[in-house]
Write a protein that holds these residues in place. Structure first.
Motif, PDB file in Angstrom:
ATOM      1  N   THR A  67      -3.294   5.340   8.560  1.00  0.00           N
ATOM      2  CA  THR A  67      -2.945   4.272   8.135  1.00  0.00           C
ATOM      3  C   THR A  67      -3.977   3.102   7.946  1.00  0.00           C
ATOM      4  O   THR A  67      -3.951   2.161   7.306  1.00  0.00           O
TER       5      THR A  67
ATOM      6  N   SER B 234       5.486   3.813   2.363  1.00  0.00           N
ATOM      7  CA  SER B 234       4.797   2.664   2.283  1.00  0.00           C
ATOM      8  C   SER B 234       4.010   2.363   3.844  1.00  0.00           C
ATOM      9  O   SER B 234       4.428   3.379   4.580  1.00  0.00           O
ATOM     10  N   VAL B 235       3.017   1.618   4.099  1.00  0.00           N
ATOM     11  CA  VAL B 235       2.447   1.305   5.255  1.00  0.00           C
ATOM     12  C   VAL B 235       2.910  -0.161   5.673  1.00  0.00           C
ATOM     13  O   VAL B 235       2.803  -0.885   4.668  1.00  0.00           O
TER      14      VAL B 235
ATOM     15  N   ASP C 183       0.783  -1.066  10.207  1.00  0.00           N
ATOM     16  CA  ASP C 183      -0.046   0.391  10.763  1.00  0.00           C
ATOM     17  C   ASP C 183       0.874   1.665  10.767  1.00  0.00           C
ATOM     18  O   ASP C 183       0.439   2.350  11.751  1.00  0.00           O
TER      19      ASP C 183
ATOM     20  N   SER D 196      -4.266   0.523   4.719  1.00  0.00           N
ATOM     21  CA  SER D 196      -3.700  -0.941   5.061  1.00  0.00           C
ATOM     22  C   SER D 196      -4.833  -1.725   5.646  1.00  0.00           C
ATOM     23  O   SER D 196      -5.619  -1.395   6.379  1.00  0.00           O
TER      24      SER D 196
ATOM     25  N   GLU E 162       2.331  -6.138   4.523  1.00  0.00           N
ATOM     26  CA  GLU E 162       1.543  -6.646   3.434  1.00  0.00           C
ATOM     27  C   GLU E 162       2.384  -6.053   1.953  1.00  0.00           C
ATOM     28  O   GLU E 162       1.692  -6.244   0.981  1.00  0.00           O
ATOM     29  N   ARG E 163       3.367  -5.534   1.998  1.00  0.00           N
ATOM     30  CA  ARG E 163       3.885  -4.713   0.896  1.00  0.00           C
ATOM     31  C   ARG E 163       4.295  -5.661  -0.398  1.00  0.00           C
ATOM     32  O   ARG E 163       4.581  -6.732  -0.092  1.00  0.00           O
TER      33      ARG E 163
ATOM     34  N   PRO F  45       0.828  -1.206   0.145  1.00  0.00           N
ATOM     35  CA  PRO F  45       0.001   0.008  -0.137  1.00  0.00           C
ATOM     36  C   PRO F  45       0.892   1.279   0.173  1.00  0.00           C
ATOM     37  O   PRO F  45       1.861   1.455   0.314  1.00  0.00           O
TER      38      PRO F  45
END
Length: 482
Positions: free
Chosen positions: A263, A302-303, A306, A267, A274-275, A255
């Protein structure tokens, strides 16, 4: 407007020959409605990147609105869209259709035609969440459906057979396989092909043994089906072609760390990393096109679990000054173009001087083929519905169907449940309202310039009246276009 007649498409003047162009691929998050003045901000991003071809996901009618906004700024563009994907192009669109979640537009690059397929595939059955210990939104009665999108109490699922089973139930790889098959007709006509979009599925080139501990893969090595189908069909992943190392250049597109949002709005796995790279541009790997540069477009942030985290990879980023309109990052691919000499030149060299004059006149007619009213060759609002434009990463994203801006639509496969209702809801958004108001306006691109032509006829007399015609030699003067 009515669907584009074949004669009108053929009458579109060609663009000047070019030797390089850029492609921007981007999910625009609910037709650009998630930020104020979303259409304008997306147009800002396109202007900043200098992209010639824009492949949009979660687009629908917004593709037409974006094209119109660009035109109002002096950029000549045209568009083609389904309810969930779209293509905006600075090159003339000469032919179009839609099926299986992809909008198709054939672009005239002067010395080369390129068929562009821009898609957005089913967001549920998101099996790459299972190794991260989260459900992938799999509907019942399939295994793991009991978890929805929530954390799995027993922890990560690393059974590759089960992950593969859930992934295949999405229908994503079948839609890709049908698109690859359909594109064979374009390739058979000598066109290069680009296929891309938000696939909602990672790449087999990223979930490797080298990357088994990357981004909470938890040792899972997966031959993800959709990218495998494209590789099997002879297509190259443009980003991986330029940056083959999945460790130094992971190319994460989801994300995006869009700090204008919390976030929790970006996410879906607050306790996991989860990238992934789920947005792609593939090309037909022919002699006419080659990807020479590849950047990630969007924030470097990115996230992760969290939190906003800056990427420390070696990926090259293009971060626009404009407000970022998406929860995804995009791809910016530069292609070099190999323009062949006029294939008819040898045949014309055998013509007589008389025949060469006729051929020269015919060629002149082909160059200017007939002027149509601006917008006639690229914009029509057919209401035909295509099959499987599944929703996006969010459960209320746009669904099936087509809003045709450049030609007739064809049917596809089944949609993604409730995502169709979301598409209807989005139609009431500012982007959709604006697109509706623009429905009768022109967005067709104008020719960048006719190709210069030189006809030479020589009559040689010797040993009798011997006529030698060297024919009409077509000389294409290549010029660089950004």
């Amino acid at each position: 407007m009515s669907p584009l007649p074949a004669s009108a498409a053929a009458a579109q003047p060609p663009s000047a020959t070019i030797d390089e162009f850029t492609v921007l691929q981007l999910n625009i998050w609910h037709q650009g409605t998630q930020i104020p003045e979303g259409i304008e901000r997306i147009a800002d991003v396109i202007e900043e990147t200098g992209a010639d071809v824009i492949m949009l996901s979660e687009a629908g009618s917004a593709a037409k609105s974006i094209s119109r906004e660009l035109n109002s700024r002096g950029l000549e563009t045209s568009s083609k869209s389904t309810l969930d994907a779209g293509v905006v192009s600075r090159f003339p669109i000469t032919e179009s259709s839609a099926a299986d979640g992809f909008a198709r537009a054939v672009l005239d690059l002067g010395g080369q035609e390129v068929a562009v397929y821009s898609g957005h595939l089913e967001y549920r059955y998101y099996a790459n969440y299972l190794p991260r210990g989260y459900g992938g939104g799999t509907p019942p009665p399939l295994p793991t459906s009991e978890y929805g999108w929530d954390e799995i109490p027993s922890g990560p699922i690393t059974d590759t057979d089960l992950i593969s089973e859930i992934n295949r139930e999405s229908g994503r790889s079948e839609a890709v396989a049908r698109t690859v098959e359909a594109a064979e007709e374009d390739r058979g006509q000598g066109r290069s092909v680009l296929i891309g979009g938000d696939f909602n599925e990672p790449s087999h080139l990223d979930w490797t043994e080298r990357a088994e501990d990357q981004h909470d893969h938890h040792g899972v090595v997966m031959p993800w089906d959709s990218t495998m189908e494209l590789e099997k069909g002879g297509y190259l992943d443009a980003y991986r072609h330029v940056h083959p190392d999945e460790i130094t250049h992971p190319g994460v597109t989801w994300p995006a760390g869009n700090t204008a949002f919390s976030t929790s709005e970006l996410s879906w796995t607050p306790k996991a990393d989860e990238r992934d790279r789920i947005d792609f541009v593939f090309d037909s790997a022919d002699d006419a096109l080659e990807a020479t540069a590849a950047k990630i477009v969007g924030p470097r942030t990115s996230v992760v679990r969290d939190e906003f985290v800056d990427e420390d990879s070696q990926d090259e980023f293009f971060t626009p000054r404009a407000a970022w309109p998406s929860d995804h990052k995009g791809n910016l691919i530069t292609y070099s173009v190999e323009n062949d000499e006029d294939p008819t030149a040898d045949d014309e060299a055998d013509s007589s001087a008389e025949g060469s004059e006729g051929a020269e006149g015919a060629e002149a007619g082909t160059d200017s083929a007939g002027d149509s009213e601006p917008g006639e060759a690229a914009d029509s609002d057919a209401d035909a519905v295509s099959g499987t434009d599944a929703g996006g990463r969010d459960s209320d994203e746009a669904g099936t169907g087509t809003s045709d801006d450049a030609g007739a639509a064809s049917s596809g496969d089944e949609g993604a449940g409730g995502s169709e209702a979301a598409a209807a809801a989005d139609a009431g958004s500012s982007s959709a309202v604006r697109a509706s108001a623009d429905a009768d306006d022109s967005e067709a691109s104008h020719p960048a310039g006719d190709l210069p032509r030189t006809g030479i006829g020589l009559t040689g007399l010797g040993g009798g009246a011997v006529l030698i015609g060297l024919g009409a030699l077509a000389v294409a003067i290549s010029r660089h276009r950004r």
